[in-house]
Scaffold this motif. Structure first.
Motif, PDB file in Angstrom:
ATOM      1  N   ILE A 116       1.091  10.374  -1.812  1.00 49.95           N
ATOM      2  CA  ILE A 116       1.708  10.492  -0.501  1.00 49.95           C
ATOM      3  C   ILE A 116       3.066  10.655  -0.705  1.00 49.95           C
ATOM      4  O   ILE A 116       3.805  11.614   0.166  1.00 49.95           O
ATOM      5  CB  ILE A 116       1.266   9.251   0.633  1.00 49.95           C
ATOM      6  CG1 ILE A 116      -0.137   9.326   0.765  1.00 49.95           C
ATOM      7  CG2 ILE A 116       1.803   9.260   1.661  1.00 49.95           C
ATOM      8  CD1 ILE A 116      -0.863   8.272   1.267  1.00 49.95           C
ATOM      9  N   GLN A 513      -5.661   1.754   9.212  1.00 46.01           N
ATOM     10  CA  GLN A 513      -4.595   0.906   8.382  1.00 46.01           C
ATOM     11  C   GLN A 513      -3.816  -0.143   9.003  1.00 46.01           C
ATOM     12  O   GLN A 513      -3.209   0.456  10.119  1.00 46.01           O
ATOM     13  CB  GLN A 513      -3.470   2.088   7.814  1.00 46.01           C
ATOM     14  CG  GLN A 513      -3.907   2.566   6.476  1.00 46.01           C
ATOM     15  CD  GLN A 513      -4.403   1.850   5.276  1.00 46.01           C
ATOM     16  OE1 GLN A 513      -5.124   1.564   4.930  1.00 46.01           O
ATOM     17  NE2 GLN A 513      -3.094   1.223   4.784  1.00 46.01           N
TER      18      GLN A 513
ATOM     19  N   LYS B  45       6.359   4.745   7.425  1.00 46.38           N
ATOM     20  CA  LYS B  45       5.161   5.372   7.586  1.00 46.38           C
ATOM     21  C   LYS B  45       5.280   6.571   6.334  1.00 46.38           C
ATOM     22  O   LYS B  45       6.173   7.266   6.539  1.00 46.38           O
ATOM     23  CB  LYS B  45       4.744   6.247   8.893  1.00 46.38           C
ATOM     24  CG  LYS B  45       4.153   4.999   9.772  1.00 46.38           C
ATOM     25  CD  LYS B  45       3.354   5.519  10.779  1.00 46.38           C
ATOM     26  CE  LYS B  45       1.906   5.945  10.550  1.00 46.38           C
ATOM     27  NZ  LYS B  45       0.972   5.550  11.512  1.00 46.38           N
ATOM     28  N   PRO B  46       4.448   6.524   5.391  1.00 51.21           N
ATOM     29  CA  PRO B  46       4.574   7.295   4.231  1.00 51.21           C
ATOM     30  C   PRO B  46       4.716   8.696   4.597  1.00 51.21           C
ATOM     31  O   PRO B  46       5.176   9.558   3.883  1.00 51.21           O
ATOM     32  CB  PRO B  46       3.418   7.200   3.258  1.00 51.21           C
ATOM     33  CG  PRO B  46       2.830   5.966   3.972  1.00 51.21           C
ATOM     34  CD  PRO B  46       3.168   5.740   5.126  1.00 51.21           C
ATOM     35  N   ALA B  47       3.936   9.409   5.421  1.00 51.75           N
ATOM     36  CA  ALA B  47       3.900  10.747   5.841  1.00 51.75           C
ATOM     37  C   ALA B  47       5.096  11.093   6.291  1.00 51.75           C
ATOM     38  O   ALA B  47       5.200  12.539   6.474  1.00 51.75           O
ATOM     39  CB  ALA B  47       2.569  11.096   6.491  1.00 51.75           C
ATOM     40  N   LEU B 262       1.713  -7.893  -3.404  1.00 48.21           N
ATOM     41  CA  LEU B 262       0.476  -6.869  -3.469  1.00 48.21           C
ATOM     42  C   LEU B 262      -0.573  -7.135  -2.622  1.00 48.21           C
ATOM     43  O   LEU B 262      -0.821  -6.258  -1.807  1.00 48.21           O
ATOM     44  CB  LEU B 262      -0.128  -7.308  -4.820  1.00 48.21           C
ATOM     45  CG  LEU B 262      -1.428  -6.701  -5.255  1.00 48.21           C
ATOM     46  CD1 LEU B 262      -1.072  -5.077  -5.761  1.00 48.21           C
ATOM     47  CD2 LEU B 262      -2.352  -7.319  -6.200  1.00 48.21           C
ATOM     48  N   LYS B 263      -0.737  -8.305  -2.098  1.00 48.02           N
ATOM     49  CA  LYS B 263      -1.753  -8.579  -0.902  1.00 48.02           C
ATOM     50  C   LYS B 263      -1.323  -8.374   0.531  1.00 48.02           C
ATOM     51  O   LYS B 263      -2.002  -7.591   1.113  1.00 48.02           O
ATOM     52  CB  LYS B 263      -1.942 -10.169  -0.858  1.00 48.02           C
ATOM     53  CG  LYS B 263      -3.322 -10.629  -1.652  1.00 48.02           C
ATOM     54  CD  LYS B 263      -3.398 -11.941  -1.084  1.00 48.02           C
ATOM     55  CE  LYS B 263      -4.397 -12.942  -2.036  1.00 48.02           C
ATOM     56  NZ  LYS B 263      -4.391 -14.235  -1.837  1.00 48.02           N
ATOM     57  N   TYR B 264      -0.090  -8.488   0.784  1.00 49.29           N
ATOM     58  CA  TYR B 264       0.262  -8.246   2.300  1.00 49.29           C
ATOM     59  C   TYR B 264       1.196  -6.942   2.381  1.00 49.29           C
ATOM     60  O   TYR B 264       1.450  -6.337   3.303  1.00 49.29           O
ATOM     61  CB  TYR B 264       1.108  -9.405   2.969  1.00 49.29           C
ATOM     62  CG  TYR B 264       0.108 -10.728   2.836  1.00 49.29           C
ATOM     63  CD1 TYR B 264      -0.562 -10.750   3.952  1.00 49.29           C
ATOM     64  CD2 TYR B 264      -0.023 -11.657   1.814  1.00 49.29           C
ATOM     65  CE1 TYR B 264      -1.656 -11.740   4.170  1.00 49.29           C
ATOM     66  CE2 TYR B 264      -0.713 -12.634   1.851  1.00 49.29           C
ATOM     67  CZ  TYR B 264      -1.701 -12.426   3.016  1.00 49.29           C
ATOM     68  OH  TYR B 264      -2.581 -13.638   2.984  1.00 49.29           O
ATOM     69  N   ILE B 266       1.339  -3.877  -0.539  1.00 46.56           N
ATOM     70  CA  ILE B 266       0.901  -2.791  -1.097  1.00 46.56           C
ATOM     71  C   ILE B 266      -0.433  -2.818  -0.241  1.00 46.56           C
ATOM     72  O   ILE B 266      -0.934  -1.404  -0.068  1.00 46.56           O
ATOM     73  CB  ILE B 266       0.961  -2.684  -2.408  1.00 46.56           C
ATOM     74  CG1 ILE B 266       2.344  -2.488  -3.029  1.00 46.56           C
ATOM     75  CG2 ILE B 266       0.353  -1.530  -3.109  1.00 46.56           C
ATOM     76  CD1 ILE B 266       2.643  -2.900  -4.472  1.00 46.56           C
ATOM     77  N   GLU B 267      -1.392  -3.755  -0.528  1.00 43.81           N
ATOM     78  CA  GLU B 267      -2.802  -3.560   0.042  1.00 43.81           C
ATOM     79  C   GLU B 267      -3.103  -3.123   1.180  1.00 43.81           C
ATOM     80  O   GLU B 267      -3.921  -2.637   1.716  1.00 43.81           O
ATOM     81  CB  GLU B 267      -3.476  -4.743  -0.313  1.00 43.81           C
ATOM     82  CG  GLU B 267      -3.848  -4.783  -2.110  1.00 43.81           C
ATOM     83  CD  GLU B 267      -4.995  -5.825  -2.141  1.00 43.81           C
ATOM     84  OE1 GLU B 267      -5.391  -6.577  -1.307  1.00 43.81           O
ATOM     85  OE2 GLU B 267      -5.384  -6.023  -3.630  1.00 43.81           O
ATOM     86  N   GLN B 268      -1.863  -3.494   2.120  1.00 40.97           N
ATOM     87  CA  GLN B 268      -2.122  -3.256   3.368  1.00 40.97           C
ATOM     88  C   GLN B 268      -1.268  -1.925   3.820  1.00 40.97           C
ATOM     89  O   GLN B 268      -1.064  -1.702   5.019  1.00 40.97           O
ATOM     90  CB  GLN B 268      -1.558  -4.231   4.422  1.00 40.97           C
ATOM     91  CG  GLN B 268      -2.150  -5.733   4.117  1.00 40.97           C
ATOM     92  CD  GLN B 268      -3.433  -6.014   4.683  1.00 40.97           C
ATOM     93  OE1 GLN B 268      -3.464  -5.557   5.619  1.00 40.97           O
ATOM     94  NE2 GLN B 268      -4.419  -6.577   4.011  1.00 40.97           N
ATOM     95  N   SER B 269      -0.747  -1.328   2.905  1.00 41.78           N
ATOM     96  CA  SER B 269       0.133  -0.058   3.129  1.00 41.78           C
ATOM     97  C   SER B 269       1.393  -0.561   3.821  1.00 41.78           C
ATOM     98  O   SER B 269       1.931   0.112   4.363  1.00 41.78           O
ATOM     99  CB  SER B 269      -0.520   0.918   3.762  1.00 41.78           C
ATOM    100  OG  SER B 269      -1.649   1.592   2.743  1.00 41.78           O
ATOM    101  N   TYR B 271       4.761  -1.045   3.120  1.00 38.09           N
ATOM    102  CA  TYR B 271       5.728  -0.838   2.116  1.00 38.09           C
ATOM    103  C   TYR B 271       6.988  -1.595   2.468  1.00 38.09           C
ATOM    104  O   TYR B 271       7.641  -1.802   1.501  1.00 38.09           O
ATOM    105  CB  TYR B 271       5.636   0.669   1.918  1.00 38.09           C
ATOM    106  CG  TYR B 271       4.568   1.241   1.268  1.00 38.09           C
ATOM    107  CD1 TYR B 271       3.827   0.902  -0.030  1.00 38.09           C
ATOM    108  CD2 TYR B 271       3.696   2.401   1.885  1.00 38.09           C
ATOM    109  CE1 TYR B 271       2.598   1.523  -0.326  1.00 38.09           C
ATOM    110  CE2 TYR B 271       2.690   2.586   1.605  1.00 38.09           C
ATOM    111  CZ  TYR B 271       2.003   2.595   0.253  1.00 38.09           C
ATOM    112  OH  TYR B 271       0.957   2.896  -0.088  1.00 38.09           O
TER     113      TYR B 271
END
Lengths: 578, 305
Positions: A116, A513, B45-47, B262-264, B266-269, B271
Motif C-alpha cells: 500500500i 479496519q 491512512k495509507p492510501a 504489533l498488537k495495537y 500494525i495489526e489494527q493498521s 500505523y
C-alpha cells in the motif's frame, strides 16, 4: 476471534490440500441452492455452449501469451507459475494467460502495508486477512462492469451479487464459496467435533454418548483404568489466533454452529455473545473440575500449535475438541499408521456430536457463504479483461472438473452409470508432490470456483472427497466396523442435520479496519486469553471468585454495541434473501 | 583552525573516501525515513497522499501515556532489558575471566564452543526447547518430582506463572548469548601486556588478585564502551522470546513495547500509534545513551563520542 477464524478458513485451504477430502466451512447460501436447483437443468445445458462461446471470443486474444503476477496471502504452497502445472498449462492453452504466484513470507499485515505504501501491487491479490486493508487503500478495481460480460462468472456469482457489494455498491473481489448445483454434504468431519480415541469406545462397549458429562465421564474412566500409561485426559488448543478452538466449545455445546463470537437465535434472529453467559460458565466449570481431577492438560495454555499437534500424534491424548481441518496433520498420521497396521486403529480419533444435555448438535456447517475473503484485481493491473476472461474460463464446468477431479483415466474414472470415482492406485498416486505438479495444490482454493459442496450437472460431487464412492474406498475395515457399531455409513451421519442459516457463517460478515467491532474482538481476545486459563486452573473453591473477576474485566467492553451491530447485519442478510 | 581542518581532510582523503559510501548509506536508511515520523502526528491512512492526511497533533502520544497497558509494557520492557543487561554483563565477564585462566587449550576450546553454539539457534527453535524443558512433563518438573521437591500431579506450569516470566527470560537469554558475549572480552584480554602479569607475580599476587588488579582494569575500556552502547538499547528488550514464550497467562509480564506496537498498531493498521510508540522509544534511547556517555566522560573513562 471472527477475524481469526477467517484466517482459519484459509488454513482450510491448506487442510484441503493436506487431506484428500475437502470440505470448507463455506458453502453456498441456501437461497442460491434453491435458485440453482430450479434453474439447474437450463444452466447445465447451456454451460458447455457458454464455454465455447467464451473461448471463441478469446480465441484472438489467446494467441498472445501473457503472464500476470498474483500474490497469495497464505503460505500454503511454494511459489511458481501456473503454467508449470497440468491444470495451469491447460488453462494457458485455452486463454493464453499464465500467473506467476508469490506466496506470503513473514507477516501478512506488514507485507500488505508495504504494498500500500509503495502503491505498487501485483496484478491480482488474494489477501486473506489483509483484505480490509486493501479495500481501505482503494487497491482493488470495481469488477461490476466486467461481471455481466462473462457468462460463467455471472452464472456462478449471480445469486450472490447483492451480498458481494461493498458499502459503496461496488464489487471489489470474488469470494470462494459459491454454491453451484445441489448441496453435497461432506461425509468426513472437517468441522468441529469432540474427538475420542477409538480404544476408549471399544473398551466401553461403543456407548452412544450425547452429553458433555457422559463424554467427560468416558474419558475419566479410561484414564483411571490406565493409570500407568501417563495419559492426558483432555487437551485443548489455545495458541495465538487459534484460541477460538478452546473458546468456541461452549457455543457448540449449547447447540450452536460456529458463527464466531455470537449465537444467533433461530426465531428472533438476535445476535448474542456467549462469553459471559451461563453456558460458558458451565463449560469452564466442567474443565475446572476436570483439571482438579488431574485429567486436563495444563500445558494446553502454554503449548504452541506444533506442540499440540505433536501431542495428539503421540497417542497420549484421550479426548479433545477441535475442528477437523485444524488437526488434519495429526489425524492423517494416526490414520496412515492404522492403514499399515490395523492394531494401531485404537489410537485413531473418532468424532462425536456432544452437547450439554444431548440436545441436537449443530456441529456440521449449514450451507454458508464466506463474504470477507476473496480474490481481486488491483489498480496496478494493466489488462483486467484478460484476467476476468481467464477466471470465466476457469469457471466453466469442464475446467472445474479439471481443477477438482483432474484428467479422466489419469486421476479419476467414470463407471457405466456416469459416476466419477478414483481407483485405489490413483488415490495412492495423488500425494503432495503429485498434487503440486498437477496443479491441485494451486487450484484447490484461492481462485474463483464452485464452492466445495457444489454438485456438477451430471450429479457427481465437485469435490472428490465428498463423492460417496471415493469416501467408501478410503475407509479401512476397522473404520467400517466402528461406523457399523453406530449404525451409520459416514462420519457425518452421526451428527444432526444443520438447520438453514442464510447468514452463516456470521464471522464471515466483513468488518471494517479499526471499526468498533474489530476493536471489541481484539479486547475480547485479551480478556478471554487471560482469564480462561485462570478459571480452568483455579482451585475449584475459587472458581466463582475468578469468574466474577472475569465478568468485571469483560464488562469494560462495549458488548451491547457489538451485538447490536451483528443483529443489524443478520437482519439485512435475511431481508436480502427473502 | 579552518586551515588545519582542511589540511587534515586532504591528508586523510583516502580514509574520508572510504567512509563516504557508509555516510550515504546512513543518510538514506537512517535519516531519510525520519520523514515518516510525521505519521505520528496524523490520523494516517495509507492510501492518501501527504497533503490529504489529517493532522491530529499529540493525540496518539496522549493515548499512549493514558493507557495503563502501555505503562505496563513500558515497565516490562525496562525490567527485561535491565535484567538482560546486568545478567549479560556479569555472566559474560565472569565466564571470560574464568576461560582466560584455563591452561588446557582443548578444554578451553570445548567450553567456548559449547557455550556460544546456542547463539546460532534461532529464537523459534530455542523457544521450542525452552517450552519443552519447562512443560509439566518436561525435564525440570521430572527432576523436581525425582528429588521429592514437588509431588506428582502438582507439576509446575512455569510459563503459566506470570512472576516467573522475567526470570525465565533472563535465564534463557544468558544461556543463549553468554558464550557469544565472552568473545569480545577474551579478545580484549589477549591485548593485555604480559609484563603486567609478571610484575604482579613478582609482587606475590595470586590468581584472583591478578584477575582483579590486572585483567579487569585491562578490559575496562571495552566494558565501558559496551555498557554505553547497551544502555542505549535499554528500550529494546527483544521481540521473539517474548512473542514466542508469551501467552494469555503471563501476558502482564511478557508483553513489551514491540509486541504492544504489533498488537495495537500494525495489526489494527493503526500505523500512527506504532510510529508514536517507536518515536518514544527512540527519544528515550537517545537520552539514555548521551547520559551514559556523559557520565563516562566525567569519570574519565573510555567513551563513544
Amino acid at each position: 476471534m471472527a477475524k481469526k477464524i477467517m484466517v482459519a478458513s484459509m488454513a482450510l485451504a491448506v487442510a484441503l490440500t493436506a487431506s484428500a477430502c475437502g470440505n470448507s466451512s463455506n458453502n453456498g447460501g441456501d437461497e442460491a441452492s434453491k435458485n440453482n436447483s430450479s434453474s439447474n437443468t437450463t444452466n447445465n445445458t447451456t454451460a458447455s455452449t457458454d464455454n465455447t462461446s467464451a473461448t471463441n471470443e478469446s480465441a484472438s486474444a489467446a494467441k498472445e501469451k501473457v503472464t500476470f503476477s498474483l500474490f497469495n496471502g497464505v503460505a500454503n504452497a511454494p511459489d511458481g507459475n501456473t503454467n508449470e502445472t497440468t491444470i495451469g498449462k491447460s488453462l494457458e492453452d485455452q486463454t493464453g494467460v499464465n500467473f506467476k504466484i508469490e506466496h506470503l513470507v513473514g507477516d501478512l499485515k506488514t507485507k500488505i502495508g508495504t504494498m500500500i505504501a509503495s502503491n505498487k501491487y501485483p496484478d491480482v491479490i488474494d489477501p486473506d486477512a489483509g483484505i480490509d486493508q486493501l479495500l481501505d487503500a482503494g487497491a482493488f478495481i470495481d469488477l461490476t462492469p466486467y461481471i455481466d460480460k462473462y457468462p460463467n462468472i455471472k452464472k456462478v456469482y449471480g445469486p450472490y451479487l447483492n451480498r458481494m457489494k461493498a458499502k459503496d455498491g461496488k464489487i471489489y473481489y470474488l469470494p470462494f464459496s459459491t454454491q453451484v448445483g445441489a448441496y453435497t454434504p461432506d461425509p468426513n468431519i472437517n468441522q468441529g467435533a469432540f474427538w475420542v480415541q477409538r480404544r476408549v469406545l471399544k473398551e466401553a462397549g461403543y456407548p452412544k454418548i450425547k452429553t458433555m458429562d457422559e463424554y467427560f465421564k468416558l474419558v475419566e474412566d479410561f484414564v483411571n483404568k490406565h493409570k500407568d500409561e501417563n495419559l492426558i485426559g483432555y487437551a485443548s488448543l489455545t495458541n495465538d489466533w487459534r484460541f477460538f478452538a478452546t473458546s468456541n466449545q461452549s457455543m457448540h455445546l449449547a447447540g450452536y454452529p460456529n458463527d464466531g463470537n455470537v449465537e444467533i437465535d433461530m426465531t428472533t434472529h438476535e445476535a448474542k455473545t456467549y462469553y459471559t453467559n451461563d453456558d460458558t460458565k458451565r463449560w469452564l466449570q466442567a474443565l475446572n473440575t476436570l483439571n482438579a481431577k488431574g485429567l486436563f492438560d495444563k500445558a494446553s495454555f502454554v503449548d504452541n500449535y506444533d506442540q499440540y499437534i505433536a501431542k495428539l500424534s503421540s497417542k497420549k491424548v484421550v479426548g479433545f475438541f477441535d475442528y477437523g481441518w485444524q488437526i488434519a496433520n495429526a489425524n492423517n498420521v494416526l490414520k496412515d499408521a492404522a492403514k499399515k497396521d490395523p492394531t494401531q486403529d485404537d489410537y485413531v480419533y473418532q468424532p462425536m456430536p456432544i452437547t450439554f444435555d444431548g440436545q441436537p448438535d449443530q456441529l456440521l456447517d449449514p450451507p454458508g457463504f464466506v463474504n470477507n475473503r476473496g480474490i481481486g484485481i488491483t489498480v496496478s493491473a494493466k489488462d483486467p479483461e484478460r484476467i476476468m476472461q481467464y477466471w470465466d474460463t476457469l469457471l466453466s464446468e469442464d475446467n472445474q472438473i479439471l481443477r477438482s477431479w483432474g484428467v479422466k483415466g489419469e486421476t479419476y474414472e467414470v463407471d457405466d452409470k456416469g459416476r466419477f470415482f478414483r481407483t485405489p492406485e490413483e488415490i495412492a498416486k495423488i500425494d503432495e508432490p503429485y498434487k503440486l505438479k498437477f496443479g491441485f495444490t494451486y487450484y484447490a482454493w484461492d481462485w474463483p470456483q464452485y464452492g466445495t459442496n457444489s454438485t456438477l450437472s451430471n450429479g457427481n460431487a465437485l469435490a472428490p472427497g465428498l463423492q460417496p464412492e471415493v469416501f467408501q474406498l478410503s475407509l479401512t475395515d476397522k473404520d467400517k466396523e466402528i461406523l457399523g457399531k453406530y449404525g451409520v455409513k459416514t462420519y457425518a451421519e452421526q451428527f444432526a442435520t444443520p438447520q438453514d442459516r442464510p447468514w452463516y457463517p456470521a464471522w464471515g460478515i466483513p468488518k471494517e479496519q479499526g471499526s468498533p467491532q474489530q476493536i471489541w474482538e481484539t479486547q475480547k481476545d485479551e480478556v478471554t486469553k487471560k482469564y480462561y486459563p485462570k478459571m480452568v486452573l483455579a482451585k475449584p473453591a475459587d472458581f466463582d471468585k475468578v469468574w466474577q473477576e472475569y465478568l468485571g474485566a469483560f464488562g469494560k467492553l462495549d458488548t451491547a454495541g457489538y451485538e447490536k451491530w451483528y443483529t443489524e447485519q443478520i437482519k439485512a442478510i435475511l431481508d436480502a434473501s427473502k | 583552525m579552518e586551515k588545519s581542518f582542511l589540511k587534515k581532510l586532504i591528508q586523510q582523503r583516502m580514509l574520508v573516501l572510504m567512509s563516504v559510501p557508509f555516510v550515504i548509506w546512513l543518510f538514506i536508511f537512517k535519516y531519510l525515513p525520519l520523514w515518516g515520523w510525521t505519521i505520528a502526528f496524523q490520523k494516517y491512512k495509507p492510501a492518501l497522499s501527504f497533503s490529504q492526511q489529517k493532522w491530529v497533533g499529540f493525540e496518539h502520544f496522549k493515548f499512549l501515556f493514558q493507557d495503563d497497558r502501555f505503562l505496563r509494557v513500558l515497565r516490562n520492557t525496562l525490567a527485561m532489558s535491565g535484567i538482560n543487561l546486568v545478567l549479560g554483563f556479569v555472566t559474560a565477564i565472569t565466564l571470560a575471566l574464568l576461560l582466560n585462566e584455563v591452561r588446557i587449550m582443548a578444554f578451553k576450546r570445548i567450553v567456548q564452543t559449547v557455550s556460544y553454539l546456542p547463539h546460532f539457534i534461532s529464537w523459534v527453535v530455542a523457544a521450542g526447547i525452552i517450552q519443552t524443558t519447562l512443560a509439566p512433563d518436561g525435564i525440570i518438573n521430572e527432576i523436581l518430582i525425582g528429588t521429592h521437591i514437588i509431588s506428582k500431579g502438582n507439576e509446575i506450569l512455569f510459563l503459566g506463572i506470570p512472576h516467573y516470566f522475567w526470570g525465565i527470560f533472563g535465564a534463557s537469554s544468558v544461556w543463549k548469548e553468554v558464550g557469544w558475549n565472552t568473545i569480545v572480552y577474551l579478545a580484549a584480554m589477549t591485548a593485555i601486556d604480559p609484563s603486567q602479569y609478571e610484575a604482579a607475580d613478582m609482587d606475590g599476587a595470586g590468581r584472583f588478585r591478578k584477575m582483579w588488579n590486572v585483567t579487569l582494569p585491562g578490559i575496562r575500556p571495552v566494558i565501558v564502551v559496551l555498557l554505553i552502547m547497551n544502555i542505549g538499547n535499554l528500550m529494546e528488550s527483544g521481540f521473539e522470546p517474548q512473542y514466542l514464550l508469551g501467552n494469555g497467562m503471563n501476558v502482564d509480564f511478557s508483553e513489551n513495547i514491540d509486541i504492544f506496537v504489533l498488537k495495537y498498531g500494525i495489526e489494527q493498521s493503526n500505523y500512527s500509534l506504532s510510529i508514536a510508540a517507536g518515536m518514544f522509544k527512540t527519544v528515550v534511547s537517545l537520552i539514555l545513551l548521551t547520559t551514559a556517555n556523559t557520565i563516562a566522560k566525567k569519570t574519565g573513562e573510555a567513551r563513544l563520542f
